[in-house]
Design an enzyme around this catalytic site. Structure first.
Site, PDB file in Angstrom:
ATOM      1  N   SER A 144       6.790 -12.098  15.157  1.00  0.00           N
ATOM      2  CA  SER A 144       7.864 -11.247  15.795  1.00  0.00           C
ATOM      3  C   SER A 144       8.054 -11.867  17.097  1.00  0.00           C
ATOM      4  O   SER A 144       7.166 -12.335  17.873  1.00  0.00           O
ATOM      5  CB  SER A 144       7.359  -9.785  15.930  1.00  0.00           C
ATOM      6  OG  SER A 144       7.966  -9.228  16.932  1.00  0.00           O
ATOM      7  N   ASN A 167       4.926   2.605   3.652  1.00  0.00           N
ATOM      8  CA  ASN A 167       6.088   2.715   4.226  1.00  0.00           C
ATOM      9  C   ASN A 167       7.267   2.563   3.268  1.00  0.00           C
ATOM     10  O   ASN A 167       8.343   1.867   3.594  1.00  0.00           O
ATOM     11  CB  ASN A 167       6.204   1.871   5.457  1.00  0.00           C
ATOM     12  CG  ASN A 167       7.440   2.260   6.284  1.00  0.00           C
ATOM     13  OD1 ASN A 167       7.827   3.262   6.332  1.00  0.00           O
ATOM     14  ND2 ASN A 167       7.570   1.339   7.106  1.00  0.00           N
ATOM     15  N   ASP A 181      -3.776  -2.282  -0.968  1.00  0.00           N
ATOM     16  CA  ASP A 181      -4.081  -2.316   0.424  1.00  0.00           C
ATOM     17  C   ASP A 181      -5.024  -3.402   0.796  1.00  0.00           C
ATOM     18  O   ASP A 181      -5.862  -3.566   0.216  1.00  0.00           O
ATOM     19  CB  ASP A 181      -4.845  -0.928   0.828  1.00  0.00           C
ATOM     20  CG  ASP A 181      -4.685  -0.589   2.263  1.00  0.00           C
ATOM     21  OD1 ASP A 181      -4.820  -1.650   3.117  1.00  0.00           O
ATOM     22  OD2 ASP A 181      -4.070   0.283   2.717  1.00  0.00           O
ATOM     23  N   TYR A 193      17.893   4.160  25.909  1.00  0.00           N
ATOM     24  CA  TYR A 193      16.779   4.087  26.871  1.00  0.00           C
ATOM     25  C   TYR A 193      17.043   3.053  28.107  1.00  0.00           C
ATOM     26  O   TYR A 193      16.672   2.082  28.099  1.00  0.00           O
ATOM     27  CB  TYR A 193      15.622   3.622  26.112  1.00  0.00           C
ATOM     28  CG  TYR A 193      15.221   4.585  25.083  1.00  0.00           C
ATOM     29  CD1 TYR A 193      14.652   5.814  25.415  1.00  0.00           C
ATOM     30  CD2 TYR A 193      15.429   4.258  23.578  1.00  0.00           C
ATOM     31  CE1 TYR A 193      14.102   6.626  24.366  1.00  0.00           C
ATOM     32  CE2 TYR A 193      15.074   5.246  22.688  1.00  0.00           C
ATOM     33  CZ  TYR A 193      14.499   6.305  23.137  1.00  0.00           C
ATOM     34  OH  TYR A 193      13.913   7.289  21.967  1.00  0.00           O
ATOM     35  N   TYR A 214       1.297  -3.212  19.034  1.00  0.00           N
ATOM     36  CA  TYR A 214       1.822  -3.841  17.870  1.00  0.00           C
ATOM     37  C   TYR A 214       2.030  -5.286  18.182  1.00  0.00           C
ATOM     38  O   TYR A 214       1.569  -6.162  17.334  1.00  0.00           O
ATOM     39  CB  TYR A 214       3.259  -3.312  17.343  1.00  0.00           C
ATOM     40  CG  TYR A 214       4.158  -4.088  16.767  1.00  0.00           C
ATOM     41  CD1 TYR A 214       3.823  -4.324  15.310  1.00  0.00           C
ATOM     42  CD2 TYR A 214       5.214  -4.733  17.271  1.00  0.00           C
ATOM     43  CE1 TYR A 214       4.550  -5.098  14.653  1.00  0.00           C
ATOM     44  CE2 TYR A 214       6.025  -5.734  16.434  1.00  0.00           C
ATOM     45  CZ  TYR A 214       5.642  -5.745  15.052  1.00  0.00           C
ATOM     46  OH  TYR A 214       6.097  -6.619  14.281  1.00  0.00           O
ATOM     47  N   ASN A 219       0.885  -1.140  -0.109  1.00  0.00           N
ATOM     48  CA  ASN A 219      -0.102   0.058   0.034  1.00  0.00           C
ATOM     49  C   ASN A 219       0.919   1.354   0.201  1.00  0.00           C
ATOM     50  O   ASN A 219       0.252   2.255   0.202  1.00  0.00           O
ATOM     51  CB  ASN A 219      -1.135   0.160   0.915  1.00  0.00           C
ATOM     52  CG  ASN A 219      -0.206   0.171   2.538  1.00  0.00           C
ATOM     53  OD1 ASN A 219       0.927   0.154   2.483  1.00  0.00           O
ATOM     54  ND2 ASN A 219      -1.213   0.195   3.626  1.00  0.00           N
ATOM     55  N   LEU A 220       2.324   1.056  -0.107  1.00  0.00           N
ATOM     56  CA  LEU A 220       2.884   2.263  -0.320  1.00  0.00           C
ATOM     57  C   LEU A 220       3.293   3.033   0.997  1.00  0.00           C
ATOM     58  O   LEU A 220       3.711   4.290   0.995  1.00  0.00           O
ATOM     59  CB  LEU A 220       2.699   3.224  -1.507  1.00  0.00           C
ATOM     60  CG  LEU A 220       2.578   2.354  -2.880  1.00  0.00           C
ATOM     61  CD1 LEU A 220       2.428   3.293  -4.027  1.00  0.00           C
ATOM     62  CD2 LEU A 220       4.055   1.555  -3.303  1.00  0.00           C
ATOM     63  N   LYS A 236       0.297  -9.013  16.488  1.00  0.00           N
ATOM     64  CA  LYS A 236       0.970 -10.044  15.947  1.00  0.00           C
ATOM     65  C   LYS A 236       0.598 -11.341  16.721  1.00  0.00           C
ATOM     66  O   LYS A 236       0.390 -12.311  16.201  1.00  0.00           O
ATOM     67  CB  LYS A 236       2.559  -9.990  16.225  1.00  0.00           C
ATOM     68  CG  LYS A 236       3.276  -8.940  15.290  1.00  0.00           C
ATOM     69  CD  LYS A 236       3.238  -9.514  13.864  1.00  0.00           C
ATOM     70  CE  LYS A 236       3.392  -8.360  12.844  1.00  0.00           C
ATOM     71  NZ  LYS A 236       3.382  -9.034  11.357  1.00  0.00           N
ATOM     72  N   GLY A 287       7.483  -0.828  28.120  1.00  0.00           N
ATOM     73  CA  GLY A 287       7.216  -1.794  27.093  1.00  0.00           C
ATOM     74  C   GLY A 287       8.615  -2.430  26.759  1.00  0.00           C
ATOM     75  O   GLY A 287       8.433  -3.444  26.173  1.00  0.00           O
ATOM     76  N   SER A 317      20.086   8.109  21.650  1.00  0.00           N
ATOM     77  CA  SER A 317      19.522   8.066  23.177  1.00  0.00           C
ATOM     78  C   SER A 317      19.311   6.629  23.613  1.00  0.00           C
ATOM     79  O   SER A 317      18.774   5.803  22.776  1.00  0.00           O
ATOM     80  CB  SER A 317      18.124   8.719  23.179  1.00  0.00           C
ATOM     81  OG  SER A 317      18.240  10.008  23.152  1.00  0.00           O
ATOM     82  N   ASN A 322      15.640  -9.397  16.066  1.00  0.00           N
ATOM     83  CA  ASN A 322      16.000  -7.899  15.457  1.00  0.00           C
ATOM     84  C   ASN A 322      16.668  -7.990  14.434  1.00  0.00           C
ATOM     85  O   ASN A 322      17.898  -7.996  14.295  1.00  0.00           O
ATOM     86  CB  ASN A 322      16.764  -7.339  16.781  1.00  0.00           C
ATOM     87  CG  ASN A 322      15.779  -7.008  17.785  1.00  0.00           C
ATOM     88  OD1 ASN A 322      15.523  -7.963  18.505  1.00  0.00           O
ATOM     89  ND2 ASN A 322      15.409  -6.063  18.124  1.00  0.00           N
TER      90      ASN A 322
END
Lengths: 389, 389
Positions: free
Chosen positions: B136, B40, B70, B230, B161, B37-38, B165, B308, B228, B191
């Site tokens: 994931s 990203n 889509d 975390y 998210y 669906n373009l 999944k 999270g 940064s 990852n």
């Protein structure tokens, strides 16, 4: 806002639990619009609404508005929210048969999850952020410890129906975390049984009942030959499965209490309450109680366990007792007696097919009225102008 | 069926992981249709397909078919399945930003869950029952024990998210249980990092990267000032979070191996495999490795933990090693070097805006070819007649 004055959209309001909640809402003084896709209720062609809702009007003496709308039809749903203003939604609409969900998981996820997403999206757009949701003890899966409290682990569900309830709960919890305008109460039902004490409303399963008590009732009334008990080798006091049965009227009352809570000052976010009695009963105990209430013998046979069934499931409902000021009041005897009255008056459910139902129903209504119950067969109060489009 | 001859629909094939899998499929000899669906990826107006897919064709010397579709557009999706016959689907299409999912849970559930339901429904109708799914490690939530195996508990996810999944995995598992024609492989990615060794394909995040390694790469190339970190107070060897980083090319290779598996005789049902290296690396270790590969210093500061985030997450990937005959081959050095090559050649990703990119890219292509790599800048093999409508 006075919770007696809020307008409520009830999805799936023609079904067993929804229709009993509708009576309580009407009795509470709320303005009620019901949407239902009629997939699991009886409506004659010449009727303006499903029979269950006509009876809800009859019992309460109040009018409601009915619209035949499927939550999967986003356009129709949007138009409902354009035609009416709602302060709160009670969301009962869902497919609920565990066995069927194993056969048709895509249909269950689409109906229950996509339907709920559509509802939440349209509520969001319309600025209606208050929701009371029909969840289920099934979200706890096979309990790791008993009694179940609201913080017990969820997610290891044992069937697709449970998966849809768990998913919708996650969505609502995530939604409340993302936007603090939302106020959502998820009520995790244990095992709703029984019927309205008038005998006019009760559970009207499509075809062979999936649940124990409607099955027992149909055996008692002679529609089914015998009951199958799925396993008597569980680790329980008599080997049969233990469940926390709750009277449908107590359950419906819990919804009105939740409505009160949601409109309390400073209430917000995602809130979960167990609705049960906290008492577990075995299958054999339920049979015995129903035999006593009906004076009938319930023949049964023991068959194999059903996959996905858990041995025991009952709750700690102190959170609802405390925060909602709600407590189940009805006894096991009440559940069985009310169910038996409904079953006798409506041996074929709301459709009344092949049955000299009306004369029996009239007789039973008289008994109910003599005991102090009210029936508004005529002269329904039409003093709720919000319903006029 | 020879897995090299199957036709594959790739959803979300223009994205980071999808596009690398597309190259492997083309190199494997498969006929490939990509829908995306373009949302990203970069596609110039005058291009027939996203830049990532043009480069996939260039690297492989093979043609693919691209359609802008889509998954939420059921009609468009049905028409894809009417125009082509697919033996298998690789389903990458999903929104994937954890932080954004916390802000917009309804959008994430609709896109990822409803999109997947639409795909499964259309596959069902079309008689295509083979699917390889992008799952994931996030489905494991906060690990109760490490390393994670496929049987580790899932469902206690820590963000929406992850919820999408987990839900889609449940749906697929339930679907396979309901109908034994389905063959589904869920690949739980740890990852993914790195880029194609040519420097022509890599991760091209929209805006500020959400993930560590693309962020580091953009700091190294001077696009971002500092990294940064975390939290450095986790219970890990240096206090920073541990993750199982896997080279994108190894990951893509896992998909081709899964394709082979799915077309083995007697393979069916729902099957899950972890795809990782089994090795955990801390944030500080990743910075050091990237500094070595790039010769740049990566400035960083320690900030608060992100809600999270889990302390450690790495897998046991013996099941994939054994059953898919797959093993991650690339080192941490490879991941960083390939990533750095991609970042230098494409400092602004696929769009190449404000950048004298082409000359640099041409130079790098020459280096790649001299090392034995092949680039098919012209004369793409058009010997796949299935692509002609």
């Amino acid at each position: 806002m006075d919770p007696k004055k809020v307008s409520v959209l009830v999805t799936g309001g023609a079904g067993y639990i929804g229709s009993h909640a509708v009576v309580k809402l009407l009795e509470n003084g709320n303005m009620v619009v019901v949407i239902d896709n009629l997939s699991n209720c009886y409506k004659a062609e010449d009727q303006s609404m499903p029979e269950s809702l006509l009876r809800a009007q009859e019992i309460s003496g109040k009018k409601l508005k009915f619209l035949s709308v499927d939550l999967l039809n986003l356009t129709a749903l949007e138009s409902v929210f354009k035609s009416y203003h709602f302060d709160c939604v009670m969301h009962f609409a869902a497919l609920k048969a565990v066995g069927e969900s194993c056969q048709r998981p895509l249909q269950y996820y689409r109906n229950n999850v996509v339907g709920t997403l559509n509802l939440l999206d349209v509520m969001n757009k319309s600025g209606c952020y208050s929701l009371i949701y029909s969840s289920s003890a099934t979200v706890y899966g096979d309990p790791t410890s008993l009694p179940l409290v609201e913080g017990s682990p969820t997610g290891s569900v044992t069937n697709p129906y449970g998966g849809t309830k768990h998913t919708t709960e996650m969505i609502m919890s995530n939604l409340c975390a993302s936007d603090d305008r939302w106020k959502i109460v998820s009520l995790r039902y244990f095992n709703p049984v029984g019927a309205h004490e008038s005998g006019l409303m009760g559970e009207d399963p499509n075809g062979i009942p999936n649940n124990l008590m409607p099955y027992i009732a149909q055996v008692a009334v002679g529609k089914l030959k015998e009951l199958s008990i799925y396993g008597n080798d569980y680790n329980t006091r008599d080997g049969t499965g233990v469940r926390d049965y709750i009277h449908i009227q107590d359950l419906a009352d819990g919804h009105v209490k939740a409505l009160g809570k949601i409109f309390e000052k400073n209430f917000n976010g995602y809130n979960v309450y167990n609705l049960g009695t906290g008492q577990g009963h075995t299958v054999l105990e339920m049979i015995k109680a129903f035999e006593e209430a009906s004076g009938k013998v319930i023949p049964y046979k023991i068959v194999q366990r059903r996959s996905g069934d858990v041995a025991e499931c009952y709750c700690n409902c102190k959170l609802a007792n405390h925060e909602l000021q709600w407590k189940a009041k009805k006894s096991l005897k009440d559940m069985c007696e009310d169910m038996w009255r409904w079953q006798q008056m409506n041996p074929n459910g709301y459709s009344g097919i092949d049955n000299n139902q009306s004369s029996f129903a009239d007789k039973a209504k008289n008994v109910y009225v003599k005991k102090g119950g009210k029936i508004y067969s005529s002269g329904i109060d039409s003093n709720n102008s919000f319903l006029e489009e």
